[in-house]
Design a protein around this motif. Structure first.
Motif, PDB file in Angstrom:
ATOM      1  N   ASP A 113      45.693  21.405  38.185  1.00 48.84           N
ATOM      2  CA  ASP A 113      45.191  21.492  39.561  1.00 48.84           C
ATOM      3  C   ASP A 113      45.285  20.135  40.246  1.00 48.84           C
ATOM      4  O   ASP A 113      44.681  19.149  39.797  1.00 48.84           O
ATOM      5  CB  ASP A 113      43.741  21.981  39.552  1.00 48.84           C
ATOM      6  CG  ASP A 113      43.209  22.205  40.960  1.00 48.84           C
ATOM      7  OD1 ASP A 113      44.025  22.333  41.901  1.00 48.84           O
ATOM      8  OD2 ASP A 113      41.980  22.248  41.115  1.00 48.84           O
ATOM      9  N   GLN A 129      44.065  24.426  30.704  1.00 46.98           N
ATOM     10  CA  GLN A 129      44.160  25.775  30.158  1.00 46.98           C
ATOM     11  C   GLN A 129      44.899  25.764  28.826  1.00 46.98           C
ATOM     12  O   GLN A 129      45.821  24.975  28.608  1.00 46.98           O
ATOM     13  CB  GLN A 129      44.871  26.693  31.153  1.00 46.98           C
ATOM     14  CG  GLN A 129      44.138  26.853  32.473  1.00 46.98           C
ATOM     15  CD  GLN A 129      44.916  27.687  33.466  1.00 46.98           C
ATOM     16  OE1 GLN A 129      46.027  28.133  33.196  1.00 46.98           O
ATOM     17  NE2 GLN A 129      44.326  27.902  34.631  1.00 46.98           N
ATOM     18  N   GLU A 243      37.469  34.960  44.377  1.00 55.66           N
ATOM     19  CA  GLU A 243      36.195  34.707  43.679  1.00 55.66           C
ATOM     20  C   GLU A 243      35.407  35.994  43.494  1.00 55.66           C
ATOM     21  O   GLU A 243      34.850  36.251  42.416  1.00 55.66           O
ATOM     22  CB  GLU A 243      35.364  33.679  44.449  1.00 55.66           C
ATOM     23  CG  GLU A 243      35.978  32.285  44.491  1.00 55.66           C
ATOM     24  CD  GLU A 243      36.971  32.128  45.618  1.00 55.66           C
ATOM     25  OE1 GLU A 243      37.289  33.143  46.305  1.00 55.66           O
ATOM     26  OE2 GLU A 243      37.443  30.993  45.831  1.00 55.66           O
ATOM     27  N   GLN A 257      43.558  32.748  36.145  1.00 56.70           N
ATOM     28  CA  GLN A 257      44.026  31.417  35.750  1.00 56.70           C
ATOM     29  C   GLN A 257      45.017  30.870  36.767  1.00 56.70           C
ATOM     30  O   GLN A 257      45.015  29.672  37.079  1.00 56.70           O
ATOM     31  CB  GLN A 257      44.665  31.473  34.362  1.00 56.70           C
ATOM     32  CG  GLN A 257      43.676  31.635  33.228  1.00 56.70           C
ATOM     33  CD  GLN A 257      44.353  31.548  31.871  1.00 56.70           C
ATOM     34  OE1 GLN A 257      45.484  31.076  31.748  1.00 56.70           O
ATOM     35  NE2 GLN A 257      43.671  32.030  30.837  1.00 56.70           N
ATOM     36  N   GLN A 260      43.464  29.117  39.605  1.00 54.50           N
ATOM     37  CA  GLN A 260      42.699  27.909  39.294  1.00 54.50           C
ATOM     38  C   GLN A 260      43.505  26.642  39.548  1.00 54.50           C
ATOM     39  O   GLN A 260      42.928  25.559  39.652  1.00 54.50           O
ATOM     40  CB  GLN A 260      42.236  27.953  37.837  1.00 54.50           C
ATOM     41  CG  GLN A 260      41.169  29.003  37.558  1.00 54.50           C
ATOM     42  CD  GLN A 260      40.884  29.162  36.077  1.00 54.50           C
ATOM     43  OE1 GLN A 260      41.369  28.380  35.247  1.00 54.50           O
ATOM     44  NE2 GLN A 260      40.116  30.188  35.725  1.00 54.50           N
TER      45      GLN A 260
END
Length: 303
Positions: A113, A129, A243, A257, A260
């Protein structure tokens, strides 16, 4: 004097999935082709994309193949035990294939990210991850081949779309969702451009080991979906906030994922160093071509 016979190239594919098959369809037919499959029990010959391909079970490629191999491409994802291809065949590569080109299809997910900032091949790998960390370990293992003077290209790919794997297919099968996460952008690549980029690295003069292969315009998924719906003349599904969908348990874990990580991936190295140009530089060009040539007659616009 007789003519010198040029050795036919021998391409070995570890895994012949969506991207590798697109690559095969764009390759010249004068080579020999070997591939592995988890779904066969013994050697088989098949016609794939107009090419005669000899398939072997993953663990049963004979050593006699490797001294003749000119190009080896792996699209096999790593597991918790590491990279299965190198674990099974690394010793054979070291013994026979220092002359080969090696390609490993990785993912831009290794960057993690960045809050929407641009990343390139020199950016730190921030993924937290499990799947991303496994990819980093696998990349390092493939880079080790380069230390033996092997020609290695690690190709980091984003989301890949094309025939059979695009928003129009979801419209047809009724699974189209309008997931929204404000400010979340991601990179993508049309599968034809992915194949073309791999070909450039396969036959070009490598300057670097790692290359990003993506289009020019990272975008929000909502923008892409709205454009596809406008092309097809179908209504845009009601928005679902990521969300909330995750809390309600309606979001697949892999999709969760995906949302994210937020980053814009640069393709400058590949374009400048390898003189590569995209056929579909952004999602609008790619979706327009897909709809015009493959999906127009399969989708009925809503009145």
């Amino acid at each position: 004097m007789g003519k010198t016979r040029t050795r036919r190239p021998l391409y070995v594919f570890f895994g012949l999935g969506y991207t590798a098959r697109a690559l095969l369809s764009q390759m010249a037919g004068d080579g020999r082709f070997v591939a592995t499959s988890r779904h066969i029990q013994h050697k088989e010959d098949r016609l794939i994309a107009g090419k005669h391909v000899t398939f072997y079970p993953f663990s049963s490629v004979p050593d006699s193949i490797f001294p003749c191999a000119t190009h080896i491409l792996s699209s096999v994802p790593p597991s918790e035990s590491g990279d299965a291809v190198l674990r099974r065949y690394g010793a054979s590569f070291s013994a026979y294939c220092s002359h080969c080109w090696y390609g490993y299809l990785s993912t831009v997910g290794v960057y993690g990210d960045y809050g929407g900032a641009w990343v390139d091949e020199e950016s730190p790998l921030l993924t937290t991850q499990t799947r991303g960390r496994r990819r980093i370990i696998a990349e390092k293992a493939w880079q080790a081949l380069a230390e033996m003077s092997c020609h290695v290209s690690i190709i980091r790919l984003p989301g890949i779309y094309g025939i059979g794997r695009c928003l129009f297919d979801r419209m047809i099968n009724g699974t189209l969702r309008h997931l929204v996460k404000e400010g979340h952008v991601f990179s993508r690549i049309h599968v034809e451009d992915a194949a073309r980029g791999i070909l450039v690295l396969m036959h070009g003069e490598r300057r670097q080991i790692i290359y990003n292969l993506c289009d020019d315009e990272p975008s929000e998924s909502s923008h892409v979906l709205r454009y596809a719906c406008r092309l097809a003349g179908v209504p845009v599904p009601p928005p679902e906030h990521v969300e909330r969908a995750e809390k309600e348990g309606t979001l697949h874990p892999l999709t969760a994922q995906f949302y994210q990580g937020c980053r814009r991936v640069s393709n400058r190295r590949l374009k400048e160093e390898m003189n590569f140009s995209l056929r579909y530089p952004h999602y609008r060009a790619g979706l327009h071509a897909l709809y015009a040539y493959h999906y127009r007659n399969r989708l009925t616009p809503m009145a």
